[in-house]
Design a protein around this motif. Structure first.
Motif, PDB file in Angstrom:
ATOM      1  N   GLU A  88     -46.341 -34.357 -80.090  1.00  0.00           N
ATOM      2  CA  GLU A  88     -46.194 -33.009 -79.677  1.00  0.00           C
ATOM      3  C   GLU A  88     -46.204 -33.205 -78.659  1.00  0.00           C
ATOM      4  N   ALA A  89     -47.251 -33.922 -77.966  1.00  0.00           N
ATOM      5  CA  ALA A  89     -47.672 -33.590 -76.405  1.00  0.00           C
ATOM      6  C   ALA A  89     -46.439 -34.125 -75.606  1.00  0.00           C
ATOM      7  N   ARG A  90     -46.192 -35.702 -75.851  1.00  0.00           N
ATOM      8  CA  ARG A  90     -45.220 -36.122 -75.405  1.00  0.00           C
ATOM      9  C   ARG A  90     -43.836 -35.351 -75.644  1.00  0.00           C
ATOM     10  N   ILE A  91     -43.615 -35.015 -76.466  1.00  0.00           N
ATOM     11  CA  ILE A  91     -41.565 -34.024 -76.541  1.00  0.00           C
ATOM     12  C   ILE A  91     -41.892 -32.084 -76.039  1.00  0.00           C
ATOM     13  N   ILE A  92     -43.213 -33.126 -75.332  1.00  0.00           N
ATOM     14  CA  ILE A  92     -43.285 -31.190 -74.695  1.00  0.00           C
ATOM     15  C   ILE A  92     -43.594 -31.656 -72.970  1.00  0.00           C
ATOM     16  N   GLN A  93     -43.618 -33.130 -72.827  1.00  0.00           N
ATOM     17  CA  GLN A  93     -43.829 -33.323 -71.790  1.00  0.00           C
ATOM     18  C   GLN A  93     -42.301 -33.719 -71.377  1.00  0.00           C
ATOM     19  N   LYS A  94     -41.814 -34.440 -72.834  1.00  0.00           N
ATOM     20  CA  LYS A  94     -40.212 -34.546 -72.236  1.00  0.00           C
ATOM     21  C   LYS A  94     -39.228 -33.700 -71.639  1.00  0.00           C
ATOM     22  N   GLU A  95     -39.370 -32.708 -72.811  1.00  0.00           N
ATOM     23  CA  GLU A  95     -38.930 -30.419 -72.223  1.00  0.00           C
ATOM     24  C   GLU A  95     -39.444 -30.467 -70.819  1.00  0.00           C
ATOM     25  N   GLU A  96     -40.502 -30.475 -70.430  1.00  0.00           N
ATOM     26  CA  GLU A  96     -40.627 -30.506 -69.125  1.00  0.00           C
ATOM     27  C   GLU A  96     -39.852 -31.326 -67.965  1.00  0.00           C
ATOM     28  N   ASN A  97     -39.538 -32.821 -68.792  1.00  0.00           N
ATOM     29  CA  ASN A  97     -38.851 -33.914 -67.929  1.00  0.00           C
ATOM     30  C   ASN A  97     -37.442 -33.239 -67.293  1.00  0.00           C
ATOM     31  N   LEU A  98     -36.807 -33.155 -68.668  1.00  0.00           N
ATOM     32  CA  LEU A  98     -35.644 -31.882 -68.813  1.00  0.00           C
ATOM     33  C   LEU A  98     -34.929 -31.351 -68.479  1.00  0.00           C
ATOM     34  N   GLU A  99     -35.730 -30.551 -68.145  1.00  0.00           N
ATOM     35  CA  GLU A  99     -35.781 -29.081 -67.420  1.00  0.00           C
ATOM     36  C   GLU A  99     -35.288 -29.159 -66.064  1.00  0.00           C
ATOM     37  N   ARG A 100     -36.534 -30.281 -65.208  1.00  0.00           N
ATOM     38  CA  ARG A 100     -36.793 -30.412 -64.365  1.00  0.00           C
ATOM     39  C   ARG A 100     -34.935 -31.195 -63.632  1.00  0.00           C
TER      40      ARG A 100
END
Length: 513
Positions: A88-100
């Protein structure tokens, strides 16, 4: 009396003792049964006690295993929860990266759109500038756009033609060097091992006579003897002023041989009349049949070809009485078989298949006088009838290029056939066929543009072409020679090879006065 008393006493004793013994035995048996029942009851009680103990022990073990399983399950649940939290932590991190990255892509898209607009503006400016430059170039050179394009294409075509000719010369030279070296070694070796003498055969045979008086006997009263002989053999007898000789004329060598043997037998016998002529002709036919069989067996023995049907062997022997351009077809077939075998051995191919196909390649000529079709078609039909190997049949069918060869052995049969046919003295042509072949060569050469004159020389082995120097340059000469050679290959049948020699000559003439 005493004896009776004793017997009576014994009987009385037995009568009293037997019931007593049975009673005793019954009591003993009952006592044992009672003891066995007590023992069995005791054992059953012990078994119940032990079973109860085992039951309690198994229940205890099962409880322990359940407890251990619960502990392991709890531990696994904790570990999986930990992994899920990490994911879940990695998914959250990826979502943040995708948004950027999405924000970055939006920015880049805007920049690209701006750049495209700038490029369109520049492209329009360049197009305007290009049109002005083209107008200026046309004004300076005095050429329109189409004229300049045509001049440029002509120059490129000239350069390509030059490069193409140079490449063709280089590739041809290299291929010729390699191919000629290997081919000469193999073919030279094969020819050396299979050197054969050739004599040209004609359409007439000569029978010697003991004296000229025999001519009248051969003719017979009112010509009945000569008519009978000609009718039975199908051969013309020419009796002229030639001393002590009769000429037999006919295109069928087999019939001519029958007539020759029959006439020789008649001359030797001395009795010449229609009945005797018929008898001698039959004997001559039998003798020729025997010769055909013997010649077929000789050819098979000489070439080492085995497993042929007896009818095929007879047809091979019949080739002894068949000629092609004056060359004996049986000798030619034997030579082709040996040449193909030798070349196959040198190249590491199948020598058995090569020699078999070489011997059978002209088998159709044994029947082409009696059947419709080319000798290739007739030969293929015969071999199919007698279940010959399909690869051998293909070699026979392909030896004149009617079909594509499926094996390298088939190609070797083609080469061996050409070698045997093109030996000096192997074949001869009629004057009309010879002249027609030379005329065809010159017509093919004259059909190309830029050819001034052509000459067929070396008995049709070379075509010498003189070109117009102002139309054909040095580079186009190479292409012209190749095109002429290709057209000759496609349109003509000839033994061996024909050399195409293109000559370009420029002359300057002046006069001193």
């Amino acid at each position: 009396m005493n004896a009776l008393i004793i017997v009576a006493a014994v009987l009385i004793s037995l009568a009293i003792g037997i019931p007593i013994g049975m009673t005793l035995r019954k009591k003993v048996a009952e006592s044992k049964i009672e003891g066995a029942e007590k023992e069995a009851k005791r054992l059953v009680d012990l078994a119940k006690i032990e079973a109860e103990n085992m039951k309690k022990e198994e229940i205890f073990k099962a409880k322990e295993e359940i407890m251990n399983s619960r502990k392991e399950l709890d531990q696994e649940i904790k570990e999986r929860r930990g992994e899920i939290q990490k994911q879940e932590a990695r998914i959250i991190q990826k979502e943040e990266n995708l948004e950027r990255r999405s924000e970055s892509f939006d920015q880049k898209e805007k920049e690209i759109e701006q750049t495209r607009n700038d490029l369109e503006i520049r492209s329009q400016e360049l197009e305007t500038l290009y049109e002005k430059e083209m107008e200026e170039l046309q004004r300076i050179t005095g050429l329109t756009k189409e004229e300049a394009k045509q001049r440029l294409l002509s120059e490129i075509e000239r350069q390509i033609t030059s490069e193409k000719a140079a490449l063709l010369r280089e590739l041809d030279q290299k291929a010729k060097e390699d191919a000629n070296k290997n081919a000469k070694e193999i073919i030279g070796y094969a020819i050396q091992k299979c050197a054969a003498d050739h004599t040209s055969e004609t359409t007439v045979s000569i029978v010697s006579l003991p004296n000229d008086d025999m001519k009248g006997r051969i003719i017979g009263r009112e010509g009945r003897n000569i008519k009978a002989l000609e009718t039975l053999t199908g051969i013309d007898l020419i009796i002229d002023d030639t001393p002590e000789a009769v000429i037999l004329s006919g295109f069928d060598p087999l019939r001519r041989e029958v007539a020759k043997i029959a006439l020789e037998k008649l001359i030797e016998d001395g009795r010449i009349h229609p009945a005797k002529i018929e008898e001698m002709v039959e004997k001559a036919k039998e003798e020729v049949e025997a010769t055909i069989k013997a010649e077929g067996e000789r050819a098979i023995l000489e070439t080492g070809v085995n497993g042929l049907h007896p009818d095929i062997v007879k047809l091979i022997g019949k080739l002894k009485y068949r000629t092609s351009y004056g060359q004996n077809v049986l000798n030619h077939s034997i030579e082709v078989s040996n040449l193909a075998r030798i070349m196959a051995e040198e190249l590491g191919l199948d020598p058995k298949r090569a020699r078999r196909a070489g011997l059978l390649h002209d088998i159709g000529k044994a029947l082409d006088h009696d059947m419709e079709g080319t000798h290739v078609e007739i030969g293929v039909d015969i071999l199919k009838k007698y279940k010959e190997n399909p690869l051998v049949i293909n070699a026979v069918e392909a030896h004149h290029g009617d079909v594509e060869p499926q094996t390298l052995e088939a190609v070797l049969v083609q080469a061996a056939d050409a070698i045997s046919a093109s030996r000096p003295g192997a074949r001869r042509e009629t004057l009309e066929a010879y002249i027609k072949r030379l005329e065809n060569l010159e017509q093919i050469a004259d059909s190309f543009e830029g050819v001034e004159k052509s000459f067929a020389i070396q008995a049709g082995r070379e075509i010498r072409i003189i070109v117009k120097p102002d139309e054909i340059n040095d580079d186009k000469m190479t292409i012209l020679a190749r095109d002429v050679a290709k057209k000759i290959e496609d349109e003509m049948d000839y033994p061996g090879q024909i050399k195409v020699n293109v000559i370009r000559e420029s002359r300057a003439i002046d006069y001193a006065k």
